[in-house]
Design a protein around this motif. Structure first.
Motif, PDB file in Angstrom:
ATOM      1  N   ASP A 105     -14.015   1.890  -5.947  1.00  0.00           N
ATOM      2  CA  ASP A 105     -15.299   1.421  -5.421  1.00  0.00           C
ATOM      3  C   ASP A 105     -16.423   1.676  -6.421  1.00  0.00           C
ATOM      4  O   ASP A 105     -17.313   0.832  -6.603  1.00  0.00           O
ATOM      5  CB  ASP A 105     -15.628   2.087  -4.090  1.00  0.00           C
ATOM      6  CG  ASP A 105     -14.792   1.553  -2.931  1.00  0.00           C
ATOM      7  OD1 ASP A 105     -14.141   0.491  -3.090  1.00  0.00           O
ATOM      8  OD2 ASP A 105     -14.785   2.207  -1.863  1.00  0.00           O
TER       9      ASP A 105
ATOM     10  N   VAL B  22      -9.526   5.359  -3.923  1.00  0.00           N
ATOM     11  CA  VAL B  22     -10.405   4.358  -3.329  1.00  0.00           C
ATOM     12  C   VAL B  22     -11.839   4.575  -3.803  1.00  0.00           C
ATOM     13  O   VAL B  22     -12.549   3.628  -4.156  1.00  0.00           O
ATOM     14  CB  VAL B  22     -10.307   4.380  -1.789  1.00  0.00           C
ATOM     15  CG1 VAL B  22     -11.375   3.501  -1.153  1.00  0.00           C
ATOM     16  CG2 VAL B  22      -8.925   3.940  -1.349  1.00  0.00           C
ATOM     17  N   SER B  23     -12.267   5.820  -3.848  1.00  0.00           N
ATOM     18  CA  SER B  23     -13.618   6.141  -4.299  1.00  0.00           C
ATOM     19  C   SER B  23     -13.835   5.709  -5.748  1.00  0.00           C
ATOM     20  O   SER B  23     -14.858   5.122  -6.081  1.00  0.00           O
ATOM     21  CB  SER B  23     -13.870   7.644  -4.149  1.00  0.00           C
ATOM     22  OG  SER B  23     -15.095   7.999  -4.735  1.00  0.00           O
ATOM     23  N   TYR B  24     -12.865   5.987  -6.601  1.00  0.00           N
ATOM     24  CA  TYR B  24     -12.977   5.614  -8.018  1.00  0.00           C
ATOM     25  C   TYR B  24     -13.040   4.099  -8.174  1.00  0.00           C
ATOM     26  O   TYR B  24     -13.853   3.575  -8.947  1.00  0.00           O
ATOM     27  CB  TYR B  24     -11.800   6.154  -8.832  1.00  0.00           C
ATOM     28  CG  TYR B  24     -11.680   7.661  -8.840  1.00  0.00           C
ATOM     29  CD1 TYR B  24     -12.795   8.495  -8.708  1.00  0.00           C
ATOM     30  CD2 TYR B  24     -10.437   8.257  -8.968  1.00  0.00           C
ATOM     31  CE1 TYR B  24     -12.678   9.867  -8.717  1.00  0.00           C
ATOM     32  CE2 TYR B  24     -10.301   9.644  -8.984  1.00  0.00           C
ATOM     33  CZ  TYR B  24     -11.428  10.446  -8.854  1.00  0.00           C
ATOM     34  OH  TYR B  24     -11.297  11.812  -8.859  1.00  0.00           O
TER      35      TYR B  24
ATOM     36  N   GLU C 111       0.833  -1.208   0.000  1.00  0.00           N
ATOM     37  CA  GLU C 111       0.000   0.000   0.000  1.00  0.00           C
ATOM     38  C   GLU C 111       0.869   1.260   0.000  1.00  0.00           C
ATOM     39  O   GLU C 111       0.594   2.210  -0.727  1.00  0.00           O
ATOM     40  CB  GLU C 111      -0.928   0.016   1.217  1.00  0.00           C
ATOM     41  CG  GLU C 111      -2.019  -1.017   1.193  1.00  0.00           C
ATOM     42  CD  GLU C 111      -3.267  -0.545   0.477  1.00  0.00           C
ATOM     43  OE1 GLU C 111      -3.543   0.670   0.466  1.00  0.00           O
ATOM     44  OE2 GLU C 111      -3.962  -1.405  -0.072  1.00  0.00           O
TER      45      GLU C 111
ATOM     46  N   SER D 258      -1.352  12.560  -2.197  1.00  0.00           N
ATOM     47  CA  SER D 258      -1.839  13.288  -1.025  1.00  0.00           C
ATOM     48  C   SER D 258      -2.957  12.468  -0.378  1.00  0.00           C
ATOM     49  O   SER D 258      -3.487  11.528  -0.981  1.00  0.00           O
ATOM     50  CB  SER D 258      -2.392  14.654  -1.445  1.00  0.00           C
ATOM     51  OG  SER D 258      -3.589  14.489  -2.188  1.00  0.00           O
ATOM     52  N   ASP D 259      -3.347  12.830   0.843  1.00  0.00           N
ATOM     53  CA  ASP D 259      -4.445  12.135   1.516  1.00  0.00           C
ATOM     54  C   ASP D 259      -5.730  12.224   0.693  1.00  0.00           C
ATOM     55  O   ASP D 259      -6.474  11.245   0.585  1.00  0.00           O
ATOM     56  CB  ASP D 259      -4.679  12.702   2.920  1.00  0.00           C
ATOM     57  CG  ASP D 259      -3.580  12.298   3.895  1.00  0.00           C
ATOM     58  OD1 ASP D 259      -2.820  11.350   3.594  1.00  0.00           O
ATOM     59  OD2 ASP D 259      -3.489  12.935   4.961  1.00  0.00           O
ATOM     60  N   ALA D 260      -5.989  13.389   0.105  1.00  0.00           N
ATOM     61  CA  ALA D 260      -7.184  13.563  -0.724  1.00  0.00           C
ATOM     62  C   ALA D 260      -7.127  12.660  -1.955  1.00  0.00           C
ATOM     63  O   ALA D 260      -8.132  12.053  -2.334  1.00  0.00           O
ATOM     64  CB  ALA D 260      -7.330  15.023  -1.142  1.00  0.00           C
ATOM     65  N   GLU D 261      -5.967  12.566  -2.588  1.00  0.00           N
ATOM     66  CA  GLU D 261      -5.823  11.706  -3.766  1.00  0.00           C
ATOM     67  C   GLU D 261      -6.014  10.231  -3.402  1.00  0.00           C
ATOM     68  O   GLU D 261      -6.622   9.475  -4.164  1.00  0.00           O
ATOM     69  CB  GLU D 261      -4.445  11.905  -4.411  1.00  0.00           C
ATOM     70  CG  GLU D 261      -4.295  13.239  -5.124  1.00  0.00           C
ATOM     71  CD  GLU D 261      -2.870  13.494  -5.585  1.00  0.00           C
ATOM     72  OE1 GLU D 261      -2.723  14.112  -6.663  1.00  0.00           O
ATOM     73  OE2 GLU D 261      -1.917  13.090  -4.881  1.00  0.00           O
ATOM     74  N   LYS D 262      -5.529   9.841  -2.234  1.00  0.00           N
ATOM     75  CA  LYS D 262      -5.711   8.464  -1.780  1.00  0.00           C
ATOM     76  C   LYS D 262      -7.196   8.144  -1.628  1.00  0.00           C
ATOM     77  O   LYS D 262      -7.665   7.092  -2.058  1.00  0.00           O
ATOM     78  CB  LYS D 262      -4.988   8.226  -0.451  1.00  0.00           C
ATOM     79  CG  LYS D 262      -3.487   8.251  -0.564  1.00  0.00           C
ATOM     80  CD  LYS D 262      -2.835   8.149   0.809  1.00  0.00           C
ATOM     81  CE  LYS D 262      -1.335   8.331   0.739  1.00  0.00           C
ATOM     82  NZ  LYS D 262      -0.702   8.280   2.067  1.00  0.00           N
ATOM     83  N   LYS D 263      -7.933   9.066  -1.030  1.00  0.00           N
ATOM     84  CA  LYS D 263      -9.378   8.877  -0.870  1.00  0.00           C
ATOM     85  C   LYS D 263     -10.066   8.826  -2.228  1.00  0.00           C
ATOM     86  O   LYS D 263     -10.988   8.045  -2.437  1.00  0.00           O
ATOM     87  CB  LYS D 263      -9.974   9.989  -0.008  1.00  0.00           C
ATOM     88  CG  LYS D 263      -9.610   9.873   1.449  1.00  0.00           C
ATOM     89  CD  LYS D 263     -10.201  10.994   2.273  1.00  0.00           C
ATOM     90  CE  LYS D 263      -9.757  10.871   3.717  1.00  0.00           C
ATOM     91  NZ  LYS D 263     -10.222  11.973   4.543  1.00  0.00           N
ATOM     92  N   ASP D 264      -9.612   9.663  -3.157  1.00  0.00           N
ATOM     93  CA  ASP D 264     -10.177   9.670  -4.502  1.00  0.00           C
ATOM     94  C   ASP D 264      -9.953   8.338  -5.210  1.00  0.00           C
ATOM     95  O   ASP D 264     -10.869   7.807  -5.846  1.00  0.00           O
ATOM     96  CB  ASP D 264      -9.592  10.803  -5.351  1.00  0.00           C
ATOM     97  CG  ASP D 264     -10.098  12.178  -4.950  1.00  0.00           C
ATOM     98  OD1 ASP D 264     -11.113  12.262  -4.218  1.00  0.00           O
ATOM     99  OD2 ASP D 264      -9.465  13.176  -5.365  1.00  0.00           O
TER     100      ASP D 264
END
Length: 151
Positions: free
Chosen positions: A136, A132-134, A116, A124-130
């Protein structure tokens, strides 16, 4: 053509992830490469405080009943899981990790954390969340498409 490019890139990345994990995990204490069984061990470890059955594994990993049965039988043969009856329903078999599997899972978890970190290096933290969102959303889209095919 972009959709095909996304699918091709996901397939390539999947292959790279498998090879990377294989190079980290190598031969486990079972004498065999864990392959996709490692994900099942991880799921069982993460849900150790819950009752997990074959159907739970089928649904979570989106696997056919026969595939799940084969995978669980292999894990049981290698002494990594035990299946025990449930008082409320004799047809159900609760799946639990053995101590041997818990030790293997701890090693594999450390390797997964390393994977990972390498995958998301420079994000960035925001990109990591993005990301995962994409992923999903893609999974949800394919799940929906498969359901529509079976209707």
């Amino acid at each position: 053509m972009e959709e095909l490019e996304v699918a091709r890139r996901l397939r390539m990345l999947n292959g790279m992830v498998r090879r990377y994990l294989h190079s980290l995990n190598g031969e486990t204490k079972t004498g065999k490469d864990m392959g996709s069984n490692g994900w099942i061990l991880g799921y069982l470890a993460d849900h150790a405080d819950e009752d997990v059955y074959q159907k739970t594994i089928e649904d979570h990993f989106i696997l056919a009943r026969s595939t799940t049965s084969r995978l669980l039988s292999a894990l049981e043969t290698h002494g990594l899981i035990v299946r025990s009856g449930v008082e409320s329903d004799a047809r159900l078999k609760k799946i639990e990790l053995t101590d041997k599997a818990k030790a293997i899972n701890a090693m594999m978890y450390a390797n997964l954390k390393q994977l990972e970190a390498n995958l998301l290096k420079g994000f960035s933290d925001a990109e990591k969340k993005d990301v995962v969102s994409y992923l999903d959303r893609m999974r949800g889209n394919l799940s929906e498409a498969q359901q529509q095919q079976h209707e």
